[in-house]
Write a protein that holds these residues in place. Structure first.
Motif, PDB file in Angstrom:
ATOM      1  N   ASP A 142       5.439   8.977  -2.056  1.00  0.00           N
ATOM      2  CA  ASP A 142       6.182   7.719  -2.011  1.00  0.00           C
ATOM      3  C   ASP A 142       7.304   7.825  -0.975  1.00  0.00           C
ATOM      4  O   ASP A 142       7.931   8.870  -0.807  1.00  0.00           O
ATOM      5  N   ASN A 143       7.545   6.740  -0.248  1.00  0.00           N
ATOM      6  CA  ASN A 143       8.666   6.660   0.689  1.00  0.00           C
ATOM      7  C   ASN A 143       8.552   7.643   1.853  1.00  0.00           C
ATOM      8  O   ASN A 143       9.552   8.123   2.384  1.00  0.00           O
ATOM      9  N   ILE A 144       7.328   7.940   2.249  1.00  0.00           N
ATOM     10  CA  ILE A 144       7.105   8.843   3.383  1.00  0.00           C
ATOM     11  C   ILE A 144       7.065   8.041   4.679  1.00  0.00           C
ATOM     12  O   ILE A 144       6.519   6.944   4.745  1.00  0.00           O
ATOM     13  N   ASP A 145       7.628   8.625   5.730  1.00  0.00           N
ATOM     14  CA  ASP A 145       7.590   8.031   7.060  1.00  0.00           C
ATOM     15  C   ASP A 145       6.374   8.589   7.809  1.00  0.00           C
ATOM     16  O   ASP A 145       6.322   9.772   8.122  1.00  0.00           O
ATOM     17  N   TYR A 146       5.411   7.724   8.091  1.00  0.00           N
ATOM     18  CA  TYR A 146       4.203   8.144   8.785  1.00  0.00           C
ATOM     19  C   TYR A 146       4.207   7.740  10.261  1.00  0.00           C
ATOM     20  O   TYR A 146       3.172   7.748  10.915  1.00  0.00           O
ATOM     21  N   SER A 147       5.371   7.422  10.776  1.00  0.00           N
ATOM     22  CA  SER A 147       5.439   6.904  12.147  1.00  0.00           C
ATOM     23  C   SER A 147       5.052   7.948  13.193  1.00  0.00           C
ATOM     24  O   SER A 147       4.692   7.592  14.319  1.00  0.00           O
ATOM     25  N   ASN A 148       5.150   9.249  12.833  1.00  0.00           N
ATOM     26  CA  ASN A 148       4.774  10.271  13.810  1.00  0.00           C
ATOM     27  C   ASN A 148       3.296  10.630  13.769  1.00  0.00           C
ATOM     28  O   ASN A 148       2.851  11.528  14.461  1.00  0.00           O
ATOM     29  N   PHE A 149       2.506   9.914  12.944  1.00  0.00           N
ATOM     30  CA  PHE A 149       1.054  10.079  12.951  1.00  0.00           C
ATOM     31  C   PHE A 149       0.473   9.303  14.139  1.00  0.00           C
ATOM     32  O   PHE A 149       0.962   8.229  14.498  1.00  0.00           O
ATOM     33  N   ARG A 150      -0.572   9.849  14.720  1.00  0.00           N
ATOM     34  CA  ARG A 150      -1.249   9.138  15.806  1.00  0.00           C
ATOM     35  C   ARG A 150      -1.829   7.824  15.302  1.00  0.00           C
ATOM     36  O   ARG A 150      -2.319   7.742  14.179  1.00  0.00           O
ATOM     37  N   ASN A 151      -1.797   6.826  16.162  1.00  0.00           N
ATOM     38  CA  ASN A 151      -2.307   5.503  15.791  1.00  0.00           C
ATOM     39  C   ASN A 151      -3.824   5.427  15.768  1.00  0.00           C
ATOM     40  O   ASN A 151      -4.406   4.532  15.167  1.00  0.00           O
ATOM     41  N   ASP A 152      -4.489   6.391  16.452  1.00  0.00           N
ATOM     42  CA  ASP A 152      -5.943   6.321  16.578  1.00  0.00           C
ATOM     43  C   ASP A 152      -6.676   7.090  15.471  1.00  0.00           C
ATOM     44  O   ASP A 152      -7.883   7.296  15.555  1.00  0.00           O
ATOM     45  N   GLN A 156      -5.029   7.873   5.929  1.00  0.00           N
ATOM     46  CA  GLN A 156      -5.413   8.318   4.595  1.00  0.00           C
ATOM     47  C   GLN A 156      -6.378   9.499   4.668  1.00  0.00           C
ATOM     48  O   GLN A 156      -6.264  10.447   3.891  1.00  0.00           O
ATOM     49  N   LYS A 157      -7.305   9.445   5.613  1.00  0.00           N
ATOM     50  CA  LYS A 157      -8.229  10.569   5.773  1.00  0.00           C
ATOM     51  C   LYS A 157      -7.490  11.823   6.229  1.00  0.00           C
ATOM     52  O   LYS A 157      -7.813  12.939   5.806  1.00  0.00           O
ATOM     53  N   ALA A 158      -6.508  11.644   7.089  1.00  0.00           N
ATOM     54  CA  ALA A 158      -5.716  12.787   7.552  1.00  0.00           C
ATOM     55  C   ALA A 158      -4.953  13.411   6.386  1.00  0.00           C
ATOM     56  O   ALA A 158      -4.926  14.637   6.225  1.00  0.00           O
ATOM     57  N   ILE A 159      -4.358  12.566   5.562  1.00  0.00           N
ATOM     58  CA  ILE A 159      -3.613  13.046   4.395  1.00  0.00           C
ATOM     59  C   ILE A 159      -4.548  13.777   3.447  1.00  0.00           C
ATOM     60  O   ILE A 159      -4.234  14.857   2.941  1.00  0.00           O
ATOM     61  N   ASN A 160      -5.719  13.188   3.187  1.00  0.00           N
ATOM     62  CA  ASN A 160      -6.690  13.818   2.287  1.00  0.00           C
ATOM     63  C   ASN A 160      -7.104  15.192   2.795  1.00  0.00           C
ATOM     64  O   ASN A 160      -7.222  16.148   2.021  1.00  0.00           O
ATOM     65  N   THR A 161      -7.335  15.295   4.097  1.00  0.00           N
ATOM     66  CA  THR A 161      -7.737  16.574   4.693  1.00  0.00           C
ATOM     67  C   THR A 161      -6.657  17.634   4.485  1.00  0.00           C
ATOM     68  O   THR A 161      -6.943  18.786   4.125  1.00  0.00           O
ATOM     69  N   ILE A 162      -5.411  17.242   4.700  1.00  0.00           N
ATOM     70  CA  ILE A 162      -4.291  18.175   4.531  1.00  0.00           C
ATOM     71  C   ILE A 162      -4.161  18.601   3.073  1.00  0.00           C
ATOM     72  O   ILE A 162      -4.003  19.794   2.770  1.00  0.00           O
ATOM     73  N   ILE A 163      -4.240  17.648   2.151  1.00  0.00           N
ATOM     74  CA  ILE A 163      -4.095  17.952   0.727  1.00  0.00           C
ATOM     75  C   ILE A 163      -5.230  18.847   0.252  1.00  0.00           C
ATOM     76  O   ILE A 163      -5.011  19.830  -0.469  1.00  0.00           O
ATOM     77  N   TRP A 164      -6.469  18.540   0.655  1.00  0.00           N
ATOM     78  CA  TRP A 164      -7.614  19.363   0.249  1.00  0.00           C
ATOM     79  C   TRP A 164      -7.439  20.795   0.752  1.00  0.00           C
ATOM     80  O   TRP A 164      -7.763  21.747   0.046  1.00  0.00           O
ATOM     81  N   THR A 165      -6.945  20.939   1.982  1.00  0.00           N
ATOM     82  CA  THR A 165      -6.752  22.271   2.546  1.00  0.00           C
ATOM     83  C   THR A 165      -5.734  23.065   1.734  1.00  0.00           C
ATOM     84  O   THR A 165      -5.974  24.223   1.360  1.00  0.00           O
ATOM     85  N   LEU A 166      -4.596  22.450   1.432  1.00  0.00           N
ATOM     86  CA  LEU A 166      -3.541  23.148   0.705  1.00  0.00           C
ATOM     87  C   LEU A 166      -3.936  23.412  -0.744  1.00  0.00           C
ATOM     88  O   LEU A 166      -3.609  24.470  -1.301  1.00  0.00           O
TER      89      LEU A 166
END
Length: 208
Positions: A142-152, A156-166
């Motif tokens: 909640d309340n996360i700043d995602y502005s430094n994520f690439r627009n392309d 959500q898939k990027a977040i899922n990949t990171i969470i699954w890895t950790l």
């Protein structure tokens, strides 16, 4: 659970809960003995089953008792004011390690429950795990700043990949770093260095 359990004095409730946690954490669900639990709790087996109906009922009660406590403590240790996604992930790992150190019995119980799931309870445990995981992730991110994520990319898939890895790393670590009594050996520097490496790889990718 029979409502009569809620009406017991706090010291008696805690004695039953601690006795059950100790037995299940030490031996797992299938090998745990209700005879040992009632002996250490100083109650009759009839009363135990009156309160919880069965060994399974007691185990499910403990899961629903312990997990909210773990989440509550986690939020006390975590800094939820951090809005950078990757910095919050690092802070989250520190908070988890602190939690494991502060609540070793509860940690040991949950490791047994989620890494060696009893066949009899598989569906029940997966439902409980899914519920609390979804609730936890919703609050953690909640309340996360995602502005430094690439627009392309799909965020959500990027977040899922990171969470699954950790999560995979955490599960692997817990399986491989238990002492002869089933207690988690916490090598904080190793864990934090590994997590930082994974986050850096996921943050910047592997392509030159």
């Amino acid at each position: 659970m029979n409502i009569s359990f809620d009406n017991l004095p706090e010291d008696k409730k805690n004695k039953i809960i601690q006795s059950a946690l100790n037995e299940f954490a030490a031996k797992g669900y299938e090998r745990a003995s209700t005879n040992v639990i009632v002996e250490n709790a100083e109650i009759s087996k009839g009363l135990l089953f009156y309160y919880f109906k069965s060994k399974k009922g007691l185990y499910i009660f403990l899961l629903n008792y312990v997990i909210p406590i773990m989440y509550q403590k986690f939020y006390e240790y975590a800094d939820m004011n951090i809005t950078d996604f990757f910095e919050r992930l690092k802070n989250w790992q520190v908070a988890k390690l602190t939690l494991f150190e502060k609540l070793p019995l509860e940690t040991k119980f949950l490791i047994k429950a989620f890494t060696d799931i009893p066949k009899e309870l598989k569906n029940d445990i997966l439902i409980i795990y899914s519920k609390y995981t979804q609730d936890g992730f919703r609050m953690i991110f909640d309340n996360i700043d995602y502005s430094n994520f690439r627009n392309d990319i799909d965020k959500q898939k990027a977040i899922n990949t990171i969470i699954w890895t950790l999560e995979s790393y955490g599960n692997k670590y817990m399986k491989e770093n238990l002492d002869e009594h089933g207690n988690l050996i916490i090598k904080k520097d190793v864990i934090l260095n590994d997590i930082s490496d994974y986050i850096e790889i996921l943050k910047y990718g592997v392509k030159e």
